[in-house]
Design a protein around this motif. Structure first.
Motif, mmCIF file in Angstrom:
data_model
loop_
_atom_site.group_PDB
_atom_site.id
_atom_site.type_symbol
_atom_site.label_atom_id
_atom_site.label_comp_id
_atom_site.label_asym_id
_atom_site.label_seq_id
_atom_site.Cartn_x
_atom_site.Cartn_y
_atom_site.Cartn_z
ATOM 1 N N GLY A 172 46.133 22.236 21.018
ATOM 2 C CA GLY A 172 44.750 22.427 20.612
ATOM 3 C C GLY A 172 44.240 23.849 20.794
ATOM 4 N N ASP A 173 43.157 24.141 20.086
ATOM 5 C CA ASP A 173 42.496 25.447 20.126
ATOM 6 C C ASP A 173 41.372 25.405 21.154
ATOM 7 O OD1 ASP A 173 41.180 27.823 19.724
ATOM 8 O OD2 ASP A 173 40.846 27.544 17.568
ATOM 9 N N ALA A 174 41.419 26.299 22.154
ATOM 10 C CA ALA A 174 40.396 26.332 23.201
ATOM 11 C C ALA A 174 39.048 26.795 22.677
ATOM 12 C CB ALA A 174 40.845 27.235 24.345
ATOM 13 N N GLY A 175 39.023 27.348 21.474
ATOM 14 C CA GLY A 175 37.758 27.786 20.882
ATOM 15 C C GLY A 175 37.074 26.706 20.062
ATOM 16 N N PHE A 176 37.407 25.458 20.319
ATOM 17 C CA PHE A 176 36.865 24.333 19.541
ATOM 18 C C PHE A 176 35.348 24.331 19.489
ATOM 19 C CE2 PHE A 176 34.964 20.075 19.739
ATOM 20 C CZ PHE A 176 35.342 19.579 18.503
ATOM 21 N N LYS A 177 34.811 24.075 18.300
ATOM 22 C CA LYS A 177 33.380 23.871 18.108
ATOM 23 C C LYS A 177 33.195 22.610 17.279
ATOM 24 C CE LYS A 177 32.040 28.750 18.364
ATOM 25 N NZ LYS A 177 31.603 28.586 19.772
ATOM 26 N N ALA A 178 32.309 21.734 17.713
ATOM 27 C CA ALA A 178 32.105 20.468 17.025
ATOM 28 C C ALA A 178 31.476 20.685 15.655
ATOM 29 C CB ALA A 178 31.210 19.555 17.860
ATOM 30 N N ALA A 179 31.912 19.870 14.699
ATOM 31 C CA ALA A 179 31.366 19.974 13.346
ATOM 32 C C ALA A 179 29.915 19.518 13.298
ATOM 33 C CB ALA A 179 32.215 19.134 12.390
ATOM 34 N N SER A 180 29.570 18.579 14.164
ATOM 35 C CA SER A 180 28.198 18.073 14.219
ATOM 36 C C SER A 180 27.632 18.318 15.611
ATOM 37 C CB SER A 180 28.162 16.572 13.915
ATOM 38 O OG SER A 180 28.710 16.293 12.650
#
Length: 546
Positions: A172-180
């Motif tokens: 996984g990417d640690a820079g994850f941002k939720a779409a909602s």
């Protein structure tokens, strides 16, 4: 430091001021804030596994897992069940789901296949994160329950299953941002509880519920010189207590020391070895370890106690120079009441304390009117962030709510000082060693056994577990005890119930049960008319008639 204890009015005013303080919008936002504050400080230690993780590591792993889960189809509102031990996988997955806006469904690891199937189906679980040890409970069935499919089952631990939890974190990417966007009013947990009677019901709990719970717990235990940093967590994480304790520890900037499971024989060593400042202290541990030289090595500053005798309260505070306080909480409302640290004399009584932040309490009569001082009635609670209701249970919701007010099903009284005292339970529930055992659920299983005509399940006192489960059995006509021996009954129950729900005591009823006018079994009379609840019973634990 104040030299005088505040009045009840001052305490309640203080709690009102607390309610004005801003809380994080979501679980994911909260963990990110704490990671920014404490970074490389150790947040949690799974000491029996030799694993420690910092605030930054937990935050990063949760984002990486969230990214991989989204790529696998998890979206905001998805129901994801967790059947995990007390390992890092549990809180990290919870935080990851919260960051996505998905909903976690904790599953009791002691559940039999039947109980597990019920919860997974009732909760509409679309994904399952499960420890490798429990996979055979799924694999042995002809089909997966409910909405699950094998390609949506994620396994933690050594396994040849293609979807591995650690591999998802690593990818996984640690820079994850939720779409909602995820807000405090979004659903976070579908927390199953027996609660009152019948089979488990899913409490719909929001992000706000958990933020109120953990921030209130942290402020309550943060007194002028509290210095609480090291917290012992020993209960299974699928219950609410370990979850709020874990978040409370993060709010305090402390370190959670997490046990695989409770062990009374090692409890005192845990307290000393890890210099524990706070825990929920089980009363039997006090007698398990009589006063001795090692008492001076205990670093406790504050403990939570529930239902202790006055003598035990006095002893624990004197032995360890610790603040011991009771409270009242339930899955549906979180913390409802707490005994303040300053209430020294009151704390020796079995009071649950004063209303917690964000909670308003009333005691009402059967007709809904407000009870007078010291009059016994049902406790009603309302406030921001309590459960939305029970998932897919319109009848239970209609029965349990009156507008904003939640009916607890517990009998309380309130004294002239404003302190609340629990008197008993309206609805049947056996409290066995901290576990809720629904009498109705156990009775349903017993009655499903062909040889049993009727069953009545009641609590009996137990010095270690507070209450034990006793079943009265009425056999079908023509059958005798020799035809249906206790071993057969216990074996049948073990196939359909978690171990803690299997009755310890059995008593065969000759003739008929005492009845109400509507022909229901009169359990109150059954209990009252039994001079010795253990006479003529078979004790499963001791394998003998008593």
């Amino acid at each position: 430091m104040r030299t005088q204890s505040p009045t009840v009015a001052e305490e309640l005013a203080h709690r009102k001021r607390q309610e004005l303080l801003a809380l994080p919008e979501s679980l994911g936002a909260f963990v990110r804030e704490q990671a920014a504050l404490y970074g490389d400080k150790t947040a949690a230690v799974w000491f029996e596994r030799g694993i420690g993780m910092t605030y930054a590591q937990i935050d990063r792993a949760a984002s990486q897992l969230a990214d991989s889960l989204v790529k696998r189809g998890v979206r905001k509102g998805c129901h994801v069940a967790l059947m995990l031990k007390n390992t890092p996988e549990f809180p990290i997955t919870w935080i990851a789901l919260g960051r996505i806006g998905a909903v976690m469904v904790p599953v009791n690891t002691a559940y039999t296949h039947d109980e597990m199937t019920f919860v997974l189906t009732d909760a509409d679980a679309q994904y399952l994160v499960i420890d490798a040890e429990f996979v055979p409970r799924l694999a042995d069935a002809p089909a997966l329950p409910g909405l699950l499919a094998w390609e949506r089952v994620i396994v933690s631990g050594a396994s040849d299953h293609p979807l591995q939890w650690q591999a998802l974190v690593d990818a996984g990417d640690a820079g994850f941002k939720a779409a909602s966007a995820v807000s405090r009013d979004d659903l976070l947990n579908l927390q199953y509880t027996s609660g009152t009677t019948g089979f488990p019901k899913g409490c719909m709990l929001s992000h706000d519920y958990w933020m109120i719970h953990c921030h209130g717990a942290a402020r309550h235990r943060r007194g002028p010189e509290a210095g609480i940093e090291n917290v012992l967590i020993w209960a299974p994480f699928f219950y609410m207590d370990p979850m709020w304790q874990f978040l409370m520890t993060m709010k305090l900037g402390g370190t959670a020391y997490i046990a695989e499971r409770m062990s009374l024989s090692r409890f005192m060593s845990w307290l000393i070895d890890y210099r524990i400042h706070y825990c929920i202290f089980p009363e039997p541990a006090l007698s398990q370890f009589p006063p001795g030289e090692r008492d001076t090595e205990v670093c406790l500053k504050y403990i939570s106690i529930y239902g202790w005798t006055r003598a035990a309260r006095e002893e624990v505070q004197a032995r360890f120079n610790v603040i011991a306080r009771e409270g009242f909480g339930m899955t549906e409302v979180g913390t409802g009441a707490l005994v303040p640290a300053w209430a020294h004399d009151k704390a020796l009584e079995r009071t649950c304390g004063l209303p917690a932040p964000f909670r308003e309490l009333q005691i009402r009569r059967d007709d809904g009117s407000i009870a007078d001082t010291d009059e016994i009635g049902e406790l009603w609670i309302r406030g921001r962030g309590i459960l939305w209701g029970y998932y897919k249970r319109p009848e239970a919701n209609a029965e349990s709510f009156d507008g904003e007010w939640f009916r607890t099903g517990d009998l309380f009284r309130r004294d002239a000082d404003g302190f609340y005292f629990i008197v008993g339970r309206i609805k049947e529930m056996i409290k066995r060693a901290g576990e809720n055992v629904s009498a109705t659920e156990v009775e349903t299983v017993l009655r499903s056994m062909d040889a049993i005509d009727e069953a009545a399940v009641v609590p009996v006192p137990d010095p270690l577990r507070r209450e034990e489960v006793k079943a009265y059995l009425k056999l079908r006509e023509g059958l005798t005890q020799a035809d249906v021996p206790p071993a057969d009954v216990f074996a049948y129950c073990a196939k359909h119930l978690a171990p803690f729900k299997v009755p310890r005591f059995l008593q065969y009823v000759e003739g008929d049960f005492p009845r109400t006018p509507s022909r229901k079994i009169a359990k109150k009379r059954l209990i009252a008319e039994t001079a010795d609840p253990f006479a003529d019973t078979y004790d499963r634990q001791e394998s003998r008639w008593r």
